[in-house]
Design an enzyme around this catalytic site. Structure first.
Site: not given
Ligand SMILES: [Zn+2]
Lengths: 487, 475
Positions: A79, A154, A178
């Protein structure tokens, strides 16, 4: 089966035995990325050359008879809120668009030691703020199961990359759900470990007291494998827990007979989509049939979790994002006349709307005269929410709940209605406030063909029990592959 | 009407740690800009602070020495404001729950005993430094000070005169230095003083409106600035005006006070607990250990020097002007020197050289065992007292051992009686006039003969021996 479809543990084994090379696996994944990225947009940055160099050196190492580690040669997505030295790390923001950090996050060092190959930095909502991966400066990530749907946020980039087989395993971060929510939307496994189980050193902070890095994978076993690599104490993070790391892989198959799992009645009320409810209850039946005792429980302060979260998280965020001021790195406005303008223009130009909204909210709730009414009160409610869980874990070993009230929603449907979007986190947020571990595992598909996950929440540092239960469900449900022709 | 001032002080002092408070970078002063920096003290994305426990211990020392209450739980907060020298956009500082509450310092002023109460002592990190170069429109940023550990000592508004303030600051500085808490070097920004000042009519209980003077960089300037502010406030009140609460900056060059622009002052720091650091927990065991490791304070040391080494109070006073000098003195004695002789040499020669050269004691080439060696050669008569000064200068220039210097330069004193007698007889026989004077009772002439012998031996003769030999020959 194509190489990119393999799970991390299988692939690592094939590479270890020499059946395939890391270069072959990495090339397969990179080709897949090349093919699907124009549609999915799971990555902000792809580092093909570096990945191949790394794969080659791992293959050489193995050829010399050296151990390349438990993830030896496995292509992974990281990420983009997690720092990788020498690789552009943007946190999904214009303000860090060209930021190349000089150091590695703790988890990156750990993964490198374990032999992982990084193929790219996956898409994220800007500074991990969002529930849809639509606030990324680098565009929306699309759900491989249906490209008109969001991936969830996210860590949507990592979830999409996994579902589309654009990586073998991935890292995400979870501040209010997330990891778990996009895992549910994309039909993969995601775990938010106990707060402090994994070092936050090198994770670009959104809300320090809630953020946690965790594995996102195609299987429960892979989740256990990656967590066993990244968990453990780090002296560079003083909130990191100095506790031994169990053998998660061995414990995953320990069975579930006799375990007690609670269903919190507050998570099954109004607003829960009937399709999601149906799949969740099917999961309950599976657990029962595996010898788990299902218990009705209550987490009475659940209704306060969303406002509490948005006060505390935004307060911390307002401070964490002060460093992006155009002074030392990142975007600096070109037409500032003085210091004040340099700050205000750099930040106005560099941050997106959702980030600004949260900075304003956080600044407001910390400001003189409002602190007691908002921040301090939220801290008190946070304690009550923790106590709810303490109480529940007096009678049950784990808690089962839906992950999100709905399946993945259409792209663009909530981005202009922040309050609606915030409610998407209603089932995941409490866990971050309490600092406890939670795992999302695919439980089935809704009528529209979109994946539905369920989450298991556990006692502090008891990730093992979560793996055990999740593994049993996974064995019964199977993997939720993307339908042929979806992408 | 007469007015009484009420003054409270906030003293920032740099802690004497080797590394910064939240990272491993060096705190050394005077290095090239930006050489002591890392992602943590630069506030790069993703980094986290880790507390330096030594900083907590040093602050605890100060708490123990001033009778403060060391809190079993304290924590850091974020103080939020934008400034280019503040990399994270916030300063990590203790706020709601400081490490130490209370404590006091007793002063002996010219008008009697006075107790200054402490409100708190807490820890915080320093900000960086902006550098402005004349004629250059850019500003430059030096990160070396970022994250340097500070304690902030906040007193109650117990001061009424600048005499008290000066006395207090000097006493406090001495404590900071002797306890090893701070190097106490004002030029290097180790100690910075802010003052809160208000005045009220004699007899009135309620305090007047206060102003704050920031960053006074020397104790002398602090006294001047505070006096100026008391005068300014008195003038305003006497003319029927009222005091505006504001922050003033002291201009040391012009000895004047100027108000900070209100924009700079209008801060809402939005403090909240620092989520990246766990609270600081202090237990009795830790306090006990810090207490047992407390270094000797100056008073104790002075008294001990007088009794143990039997040196005069004056000597003890001088030898304890700094812990380094005291240590140097004790090391010299440990190496075998006579306490009074060592004292004489250190007060005379060593301190003179250090003053002249402004050299820190650490860089002084004559180490205590070398000085002790020199003194023992004088004691044994190997060299004369005047010769010793020559050797001392040579030692301080070269760092060589005194024995080596004496050996190399052939400075060994001649005490051999036969050899000296031979030279003395030659001198006497070649000076019949002087011999006659001596015999006539002019005994001062003895000095002439001694001088001649010394000259003949190149100063190496033992003057005592020579004296005795000449008397004997002439008698
Ligand atoms: Zn540093």
């Amino acid at each position: 089966m194509e190489l990119f479809e393999l799970r991390a543990r299988e692939l690592a084994k094939k590479i270890r035995t020499g059946e395939v090379s890391s270069v072959e696996a990495t090339e397969a994944v990179l080709r897949r990325i090349e093919q699907l990225e124009p549609i999915i947009n799971a990555y902000i940055t792809v580092i093909a050359d570096k990945a191949l160099d790394r794969a080659r050196s791992l293959d050489d190492k193995r050829a010399r008879g050296e151990d390349t580690g438990p993830l030896g040669g496995v292509p992974m997505a990281i990420k983009d809120s997690i720092i990788v030295a020498g690789t552009r790390t943007t946190a999904g923001s214009h303000i860090l668009e060209n930021y190349i950090p000089p150091y590695n996050a703790h988890v990156i060092d750990k993964l490198l030691d374990a032999g992982a190959v990084f193929v790219g930095k996956s898409n994220t909502d800007e500074f991990t703020m969002g529930s849809t991966c639509e606030t990324s400066y680098f565009g929306t990530a699309r759900n491989p199961h249906n490209i008109d749907r969001v991936t969830g946020g996210s860590s949507g980039g990592s979830a999409a990359a996994l579902a589309a087989h654009e990586c073998i395993a991935a890292l995400g971060s979870d501040t209010g759900g997330s990891i778990r929510q996009p895992a549910s939307f994309c039909g993969v496994v995601g775990i938010k470990p106990t707060y402090g189980r994994v070092s936050r050193f090198g994770l670009i902070a959104y809300a320090s007291s809630l953020d946690q890095i965790g594995p996102m994978t195609k299987s429960v076993e892979d989740s256990a494998l990656v967590l066993s690599v990244i968990a453990g104490h780090d002296r560079r993070d003083s909130t990191s827990l100095d506790e031994p790391v169990p053998d998660y892989i061995a414990e995953t198959d320990a069975g579930v007979k006799g375990l007690r799992v609670g269903l919190p009645r507050e998570y099954f009320g109004e607003g829960l989509d009937p399709e999601v409810l149906k799949v969740t209850l099917e999961a309950v039946d599976i657990l029962k049939s595996e010898g788990i005792e299902i218990v009705d429980i209550s987490l009475p302060h659940t209704e306060y979790a969303v406002p509490t979260y948005y006060l505390l998280a935004t307060a911390e965020a307002s401070a964490n994002l002060e460093r992006y001021d155009g002074v030392r790195y990142g975007h600096r406005s070109g037409d500032a006349e003085n210091l004040y303008e340099m700050y205000s223009k750099s930040r106005s130009e560099g941050f997106g709307i959702e980030v600004k909204r949260r900075i304003m909210l956080g600044t407001y709730c910390l400001s003189a005269g409002y602190y007691d009414a908002y921040y301090r009160k939220a801290q008190k409610v946070r304690r009550l929410i923790k106590e709810d869980f303490d109480h529940a874990f007096g009678t049950v070993d784990a808690i089962l709940a839906p992950v999100c009230p709905t399946t993945a929603f259409p792209v663009g449907s909530k981005i202009n209605d922040p309050l609606q979007m915030y409610l998407a986190d209603i089932y995941t947020i409490s866990l971050n406030l309490a600092g406890l571990p939670g795992i999302t595992v695919p439980a089935g598909k809704a009528r529209d063909g979109l994946p539905v996950g369920v989450q298991f929440m556990g006692r502090i540092l008891d990730e093992s029990t979560l793996f055990r239960i999740a593994r049993v469900l996974e064995r019964n449900v199977g993997y939720l592959n993307v339908e042929k022709g979806a992408v | 009407m007469r007015y009484v001032p009420t003054i409270g002080l906030e003293i920032h002092s740099q802690l004497a740690t080797k590394t910064k408070i939240f990272c491993g970078c060096s705190t050394e002063f005077g290095s090239e800009p930006n050489t002591h920096s890392c992602p943590v003290c630069l506030g790069m994305p993703g980094v986290l602070p880790v507390l330096n426990r030594q900083a907590i211990e040093l602050a605890m020392r100060m708490g123990l020495l001033t009778g403060g209450n060391i809190q079993r739980m304290s924590y850091f907060a974020r103080k939020n404001y934008f400034y280019p020298d503040l990399p994270k956009g916030y300063q990590i500082s203790m706020f709601e729950l400081p490490l130490i509450r209370g404590g006091h310092l007793d002063l002996r002023t010219s008008t009697g005993e006075k107790t200054i109460r402490f409100n708190r002592i807490h820890l915080e990190e320093d900000a960086g430094k902006l550098i402005h170069i004349e004629g250059d429109t850019k500003s430059y940023f030096d990160v070396n000070r970022c994250g340097v550990p500070l304690i902030e000592i906040v007193t109650e508004p117990d001061f009424e005169t600048t005499e008290e303030i000066t006395l207090f600051l000097n006493t406090l500085k001495e404590m900071l230095i002797f306890s090893g808490v701070s190097l106490g070097n004002m030029e290097q920004g180790n100690i910075r003083v802010d003052a809160n000042i208000s005045i009220r009519p004699v007899g009135q209980k309620k305090l007047g409106t206060r102003t704050e003077i920031k960053n006074m960089n020397s104790f002398v300037n602090a006294a001047i600035a505070i006096n100026a502010e008391i005068e300014r406030q008195t003038d305003i009140v006497e003319q029927g005006g009222s005091i505006v609460q504001e922050t003033l900056l002291f201009d040391a060059a012009h000895k004047t006070l100027a108000a900070m622009r209100s924009k700079e002052e209008a801060h809402d720091y939005r403090y909240f607990p620092e989520p990246d650091l766990v609270p600081v927990f202090v237990d009795d065991e830790w306090i006990g250990r810090v207490r047992s490791e407390l270094p000797e304070m100056r008073d104790q040391m002075r008294r001990r020097f007088e009794t143990v080494y039997q040196i005069p109070a004056y000597d003890a006073e001088i030898l304890t002007t700094s812990p380094e000098i005291a240590c140097y003195y004790e090391e010299t004695i440990k190496a075998g020197a006579d306490p009074k002789k060592a004292s004489n040499w250190i007060m005379g020669e060593v301190l003179r050289v250090l003053n002249e050269t402004q050299l820190p004691l650490g860089e002084f080439k004559i180490k205590p065992p070398m000085l002790a060696g020199l003194l023992s050669m004088v004691e044994k008569g190997t060299i004369s007292g005047s010769m010793a000064k020559t050797v001392f200068d040579e030692m301080r220039a070269t760092g060589k051992d005194p024995k080596a210097i004496v050996g190399e330069q052939g400075l060994t004193q001649i005490s051999d009686k036969d050899a000296l007698e031979k030279i003395a007889r030659e001198v006497i026989s070649s000076s019949p006039d002087e011999v006659a004077k001596y015999k006539a009772g002019k005994t001062q002439v003895l000095g002439f003969f001694v001088g001649q012998v010394m000259k003949a031996t190149g100063g190496k003769a033992n003057p005592g021996e020579v004296n005795a030999i000449i008397r004997e020959i002439l008698s």
